[in-house]
Design an enzyme around this catalytic site. Structure first.
Site, short mmCIF file in Angstrom:
data_model
loop_
_atom_site.label_atom_id
_atom_site.label_comp_id
_atom_site.label_asym_id
_atom_site.label_seq_id
_atom_site.Cartn_x
_atom_site.Cartn_y
_atom_site.Cartn_z
N PHE A 17 31.86 46.86 28.62
CA PHE A 17 30.78 46.61 27.66
C PHE A 17 30.37 45.13 27.67
O PHE A 17 29.25 44.79 28.10
CB PHE A 17 31.27 47.08 26.27
CG PHE A 17 30.54 46.51 25.10
CD1 PHE A 17 29.16 46.55 25.03
CD2 PHE A 17 31.25 45.95 24.04
CE1 PHE A 17 28.49 46.03 23.92
CE2 PHE A 17 30.59 45.44 22.93
CZ PHE A 17 29.21 45.47 22.88
N THR A 41 38.23 51.58 31.71
CA THR A 41 37.29 51.89 30.63
C THR A 41 35.87 51.47 30.99
O THR A 41 34.93 51.82 30.28
CB THR A 41 37.69 51.18 29.32
OG1 THR A 41 37.86 49.77 29.61
CG2 THR A 41 38.97 51.74 28.76
N ASP A 62 42.78 45.67 40.35
CA ASP A 62 43.53 45.67 39.10
C ASP A 62 44.12 44.27 38.90
O ASP A 62 44.84 43.78 39.79
CB ASP A 62 44.65 46.73 39.22
CG ASP A 62 45.40 46.93 37.93
OD1 ASP A 62 45.66 45.93 37.23
OD2 ASP A 62 45.74 48.09 37.62
N LEU A 77 38.09 38.93 31.27
CA LEU A 77 37.81 39.93 30.22
C LEU A 77 38.56 41.24 30.44
O LEU A 77 38.50 42.14 29.60
CB LEU A 77 36.30 40.26 30.18
CG LEU A 77 35.40 39.37 29.33
CD1 LEU A 77 35.35 37.95 29.87
CD2 LEU A 77 33.98 39.93 29.30
N GLY A 106 46.95 31.74 37.93
CA GLY A 106 47.42 31.31 39.25
C GLY A 106 46.24 31.06 40.18
O GLY A 106 46.21 30.08 40.93
N LYS A 109 44.59 27.88 39.12
CA LYS A 109 45.40 26.72 39.53
C LYS A 109 45.18 26.40 41.01
O LYS A 109 45.05 25.25 41.40
CB LYS A 109 46.87 27.03 39.26
CG LYS A 109 47.83 25.93 39.60
CD LYS A 109 49.20 26.22 39.00
CE LYS A 109 50.24 25.27 39.53
NZ LYS A 109 51.18 25.91 40.45
N TYR A 149 48.52 45.59 22.49
CA TYR A 149 47.28 44.81 22.63
C TYR A 149 47.45 43.43 21.97
O TYR A 149 47.23 42.40 22.61
CB TYR A 149 46.15 45.59 21.96
CG TYR A 149 44.77 44.97 22.07
CD1 TYR A 149 44.09 44.94 23.28
CD2 TYR A 149 44.14 44.42 20.95
CE1 TYR A 149 42.81 44.39 23.38
CE2 TYR A 149 42.87 43.88 21.04
CZ TYR A 149 42.21 43.86 22.25
OH TYR A 149 40.94 43.31 22.34
N THR A 179 32.65 43.15 18.12
CA THR A 179 31.31 43.00 18.72
C THR A 179 30.81 44.38 19.11
O THR A 179 31.59 45.24 19.52
CB THR A 179 31.41 42.08 19.96
OG1 THR A 179 31.98 40.84 19.53
CG2 THR A 179 30.06 41.82 20.58
#
Ligand code: NAD
Ligand code: UDP
Length: 321
Positions: A17, A41, A62, A77, A106, A109, A149, A179
């Site tokens: 979203f 999702t 992933d 996000l 990482g 960096k 979460y 939001t």
């Protein structure tokens, strides 16, 4: 403009979203966008309209696995955001926040790219301080259903700040409050999408508890503006910074506004309050006002109308919801 004159931006969770709106906004600002998603999702339909843009690229990946790319900025996000989705596979949710943060930090960096973390008001848990300022440390149940979460996002914040202190990484930590807007997942159980879909179908509006719990709802365009402004702000301003709409509504008020906007014949149906459901949530946005001169512009009714139009179009195109 030559491609290399453009800033290359990685957006993890870019097909979700908020991510899809951010991809769109950054392309509009003249950046080259690498949208990363595992489509847990997120949805390709959210980014389908960007596919022909030569400066837009997607990668199925992933974030719990390392990533080697060359970019100039990273927005992190990737993470399921609604209680139904993040509680579906809670172990994976924590891994996404924690391993995802480690991998993206990482990457930052190695290539020296500034990195913004999409954190959340959930780090405050069920707050005993109201409205919530960034200095409040929160009230989180570490073993409850929301902990995968909340604690995952809290640990990600810790990692961001430790990478900053230990390795001098250019970080930004944004605490996003509720939001809403077009491209919310219609079945993710979040209150705005639930109520609008129920109202459009003239089905009962499911108010959990007595409906007196409050939230403050920020329209997506306001949130995307503050994300981009924060990333572009002075490097020493790292947050954590709240972003959201400080106007507070009860869940009953939200239900009535949506019934009114849609002209629905839906009735209110009370259902049990989920466990650890915060009673109140409202951001103190003084920091964003002071440092970025930012505040949300879209009033609730106007933002809800755009969102109603979006779900109405989905339903009239026969999308199964
Ligand atoms: P969303 O579910 O629409 O987007 C999340 C995206 O991340 C999806 O596209 C999903 O497929 C992807 N994703 C999930 N796990 C992944 C993984 N392991 N690897 C790669 N991609 C993965 O949710 P959203 O509302 O757009 O939220 C985006 C971010 O903002 C999340 O980090 C969320 O925690 C944060 N946030 C959102 C809100 C809100 O109200 N929308 C509030 C607070 C924080
Ligand atoms: N809620 C509700 N009916 C629904 C979905 C949610 O009354 O169909 C309530 C929920 O209990 C919570 C509020 O709306 O008090 C916001 O829920 P959401 O899942 O959207 O976000 P969060 O709890 O993470 O703020």
């Amino acid at each position: 403009m030559k491609s290399r004159d453009r800033k290359r931006v990685l957006i993890t969770g870019g097909a979700g979203f908020l991510g899809s709106h951010l991809c769109e906004a950054l392309l509009g600002h003249g950046s080259e966008v690498l949208c990363l998603d595992n489509y847990f999702t997120g949805n390709k339909a959210n980014i389908a309209h960007l596919m022909d843009d030569p400066y837009f690229e997607t990668i199925r990946h992933d974030v719990t696995f390392p990533l080697y790319v060359e970019v100039d900025e990273i927005y992190n996000l990737a993470c399921p955001a609604s209680p139904i989705h993040y509680q579906h596979d809670p172990v994976q949710t924590t891994k996404t926040s924690v391993h995802g943060a480690i991998n993206m930090l990482g990457l930052s960096k190695r290539i020296g790219a500034p990195i913004l973390q999409a954190s959340t008001s959930e780090v405050y848990g069920d707050p005993s301080v109201h409205p919530q300022q960034e200095t409040y440390w929160g009230n989180v149940n570490p073993v409850g259903l929301r902990a995968c979460y909340d604690e995952g996002k809290r640990c990600a914040e810790t990692l961001f700040f430790d990478y900053h202190r230990q390795h001098g990484l250019p970080i930004k930590v944004l605490r996003i409050f509720n939001t809403y807007g077009p491209r919310m997942h219609p079945n993710d159980g979040r209150v705005v999408s639930n109520f609008i879909v129920q109202a459009l179908k003239n089905e009962p509006i499911t108010v959990f508890g007595d409906g007196s719990q409050s939230r403050s709802f920020c329209f997506v365009s306001d949130m995307i503006n503050v994300m981009v402004q924060f990333m572009e702000s002075a490097p020493e301003f790292i947050g954590p910074m709240n972003a959201g709409n400080p106007t507070e509504f009860t869940i009953s008020e939200l239900a009535n506004t949506i019934i009114d906007l849609t002209g629905s014949t839906s009735r209110i149906e009370r259902q049990p309050l989920p466990s650890d459901d915060p009673k109140q949530r409202c951001p103190d946005i003084s920091l964003a006002r002071e440092h970025l001169s930012w505040e949300p512009k879209v009033p609730l009714r106007e933002g809800l109308q755009h969102t109603v139009d979006y779900f109405d179009a989905l339903l009239s195109h026969g999308t199964k919801i």
